[in-house]
Design a protein around this motif. Sequence first.
Motif, PDB file in Angstrom:
ATOM      1  N   UNK A  11       0.835  -1.209   0.000  1.00 35.52           N
ATOM      2  CA  UNK A  11       0.000   0.000   0.000  1.00 35.52           C
ATOM      3  C   UNK A  11       0.864   1.252   0.000  1.00 35.52           C
ATOM      4  N   UNK A  12       1.918   1.230   0.816  1.00 29.07           N
ATOM      5  CA  UNK A  12       2.820   2.388   0.872  1.00 29.07           C
ATOM      6  C   UNK A  12       3.490   2.599  -0.488  1.00 29.07           C
ATOM      7  N   UNK A  13       3.922   1.499  -1.108  1.00 27.30           N
ATOM      8  CA  UNK A  13       4.575   1.602  -2.415  1.00 27.30           C
ATOM      9  C   UNK A  13       3.616   2.164  -3.461  1.00 27.30           C
ATOM     10  N   UNK A  17       4.010   5.626  -5.469  1.00 27.37           N
ATOM     11  CA  UNK A  17       3.959   5.587  -6.932  1.00 27.37           C
ATOM     12  C   UNK A  17       2.970   6.635  -7.454  1.00 27.37           C
ATOM     13  N   UNK A  18       1.809   6.719  -6.803  1.00 22.96           N
ATOM     14  CA  UNK A  18       0.799   7.697  -7.217  1.00 22.96           C
ATOM     15  C   UNK A  18       1.318   9.122  -7.040  1.00 22.96           C
ATOM     16  N   UNK A  19       2.038   9.372  -5.938  1.00 20.47           N
ATOM     17  CA  UNK A  19       2.622  10.695  -5.706  1.00 20.47           C
ATOM     18  C   UNK A  19       3.648  11.042  -6.785  1.00 20.47           C
ATOM     19  N   UNK A  20       4.447  10.061  -7.163  1.00 13.96           N
ATOM     20  CA  UNK A  20       5.471  10.286  -8.182  1.00 13.96           C
ATOM     21  C   UNK A  20       4.839  10.596  -9.528  1.00 13.96           C
ATOM     22  N   UNK A  21       3.840   9.809  -9.906  1.00 15.79           N
ATOM     23  CA  UNK A  21       3.172  10.016 -11.192  1.00 15.79           C
ATOM     24  C   UNK A  21       2.488  11.380 -11.240  1.00 15.79           C
ATOM     25  N   UNK A  43      11.850  15.393  -5.535  1.00 16.24           N
ATOM     26  CA  UNK A  43      11.652  16.482  -4.584  1.00 16.24           C
ATOM     27  C   UNK A  43      10.194  16.911  -4.521  1.00 16.24           C
ATOM     28  N   UNK A  44       9.562  17.066  -5.674  1.00 21.25           N
ATOM     29  CA  UNK A  44       8.161  17.506  -5.710  1.00 21.25           C
ATOM     30  C   UNK A  44       7.229  16.463  -5.088  1.00 21.25           C
ATOM     31  N   UNK A  45       7.517  15.202  -5.304  1.00 23.67           N
ATOM     32  CA  UNK A  45       6.635  14.144  -4.804  1.00 23.67           C
ATOM     33  C   UNK A  45       6.884  13.810  -3.338  1.00 23.67           C
ATOM     34  N   UNK A  46       8.015  14.274  -2.789  1.00 19.54           N
ATOM     35  CA  UNK A  46       8.302  14.021  -1.390  1.00 19.54           C
ATOM     36  C   UNK A  46       8.849  12.643  -1.104  1.00 19.54           C
ATOM     37  N   UNK A  47       9.427  11.990  -2.109  1.00 20.43           N
ATOM     38  CA  UNK A  47      10.041  10.677  -1.900  1.00 20.43           C
ATOM     39  C   UNK A  47      11.543  10.794  -2.135  1.00 20.43           C
ATOM     40  N   UNK A  55      11.415   2.522  -8.640  1.00 25.31           N
ATOM     41  CA  UNK A  55      10.179   2.311  -9.373  1.00 25.31           C
ATOM     42  C   UNK A  55      10.303   2.725 -10.835  1.00 25.31           C
ATOM     43  N   UNK A  56      11.054   3.809 -11.082  1.00 24.66           N
ATOM     44  CA  UNK A  56      11.162   4.344 -12.435  1.00 24.66           C
ATOM     45  C   UNK A  56      12.628   4.675 -12.733  1.00 24.66           C
ATOM     46  N   UNK A  57      13.331   3.809 -13.412  1.00 27.40           N
ATOM     47  CA  UNK A  57      14.752   4.041 -13.666  1.00 27.40           C
ATOM     48  C   UNK A  57      15.035   5.140 -14.691  1.00 27.40           C
ATOM     49  N   UNK A  58      13.999   5.599 -15.403  1.00 24.84           N
ATOM     50  CA  UNK A  58      14.202   6.638 -16.413  1.00 24.84           C
ATOM     51  C   UNK A  58      12.928   7.458 -16.571  1.00 24.84           C
ATOM     52  N   UNK A  59      13.068   8.626 -17.194  1.00 24.48           N
ATOM     53  CA  UNK A  59      11.886   9.453 -17.470  1.00 24.48           C
ATOM     54  C   UNK A  59      10.961   8.749 -18.457  1.00 24.48           C
ATOM     55  N   UNK A  60      11.546   8.010 -19.387  1.00 29.11           N
ATOM     56  CA  UNK A  60      10.728   7.279 -20.356  1.00 29.11           C
ATOM     57  C   UNK A  60       9.830   6.266 -19.648  1.00 29.11           C
TER      58      UNK A  60
END
Length: 211
Positions: A11-13, A17-21, A43-47, A55-60
């Motif tokens: 759930x935390x993950x 993930x939702x915050x990052x997206x 920085x913006x997502x707070x993680x 979770x995301x190794x690249x911007x792509x």
Amino acid sequence: MSRVVTTYHQRVAQEKRALIVAAATALFLELGYDRTSLARIAERSGVSRATLFKQFPSKAALFDAIVTESWSTADEGEPPPAGNVVDGLGAIGRRYAELLSRPQMTDLFRIVIAELPRFPELAHAQFSQGKMPYFESVRGYLLAEHEAGTVRIEDVDVAATQFLGMISNYVFWPKLLVPGWEVSAVRIAQVVDEAVKTIAARYGATGASGE
């Protein structure tokens, strides 16, 4: 106990993930895809950066996630069963209108359009991973109805395009281009119903269910 711990971590993950997206989508809109770094997104997502890179190794990869989540539906799965084209297209049409009404769908298209000259791969990702899989599901449904004898369609690609276009041309494209454009839930339902009636009237086989 271990199952509870595992569920908690999952759930935390998912929340992170939702915050990052959400942060990535906002930054892509504000700064553009090129000027947005993964560090800025963290920085913006707070993680932490480590959490983001895990979770995301690249911007792509992150943009692919935005596409996937924008096109995901709450009732994902197989298309409606063939046998009643009015009921089936009604369900598909309501699902499509709900997708197009989401703010994240408008955001996705705005990012793709803005970055198309420099990053055509974003448009390719949106088309191949979002729009086309959804289109293929509608195409497959219409083909199943054709094989069941409820409709007679010579070109299912054209029929699927006609149906989805009747909805998106009223529900989505003005919203993307015209500030303040809003369509009520009642009006959306009417638009979907009329699109269903049009397809059923054009392609429905004589005596087929739903006519």
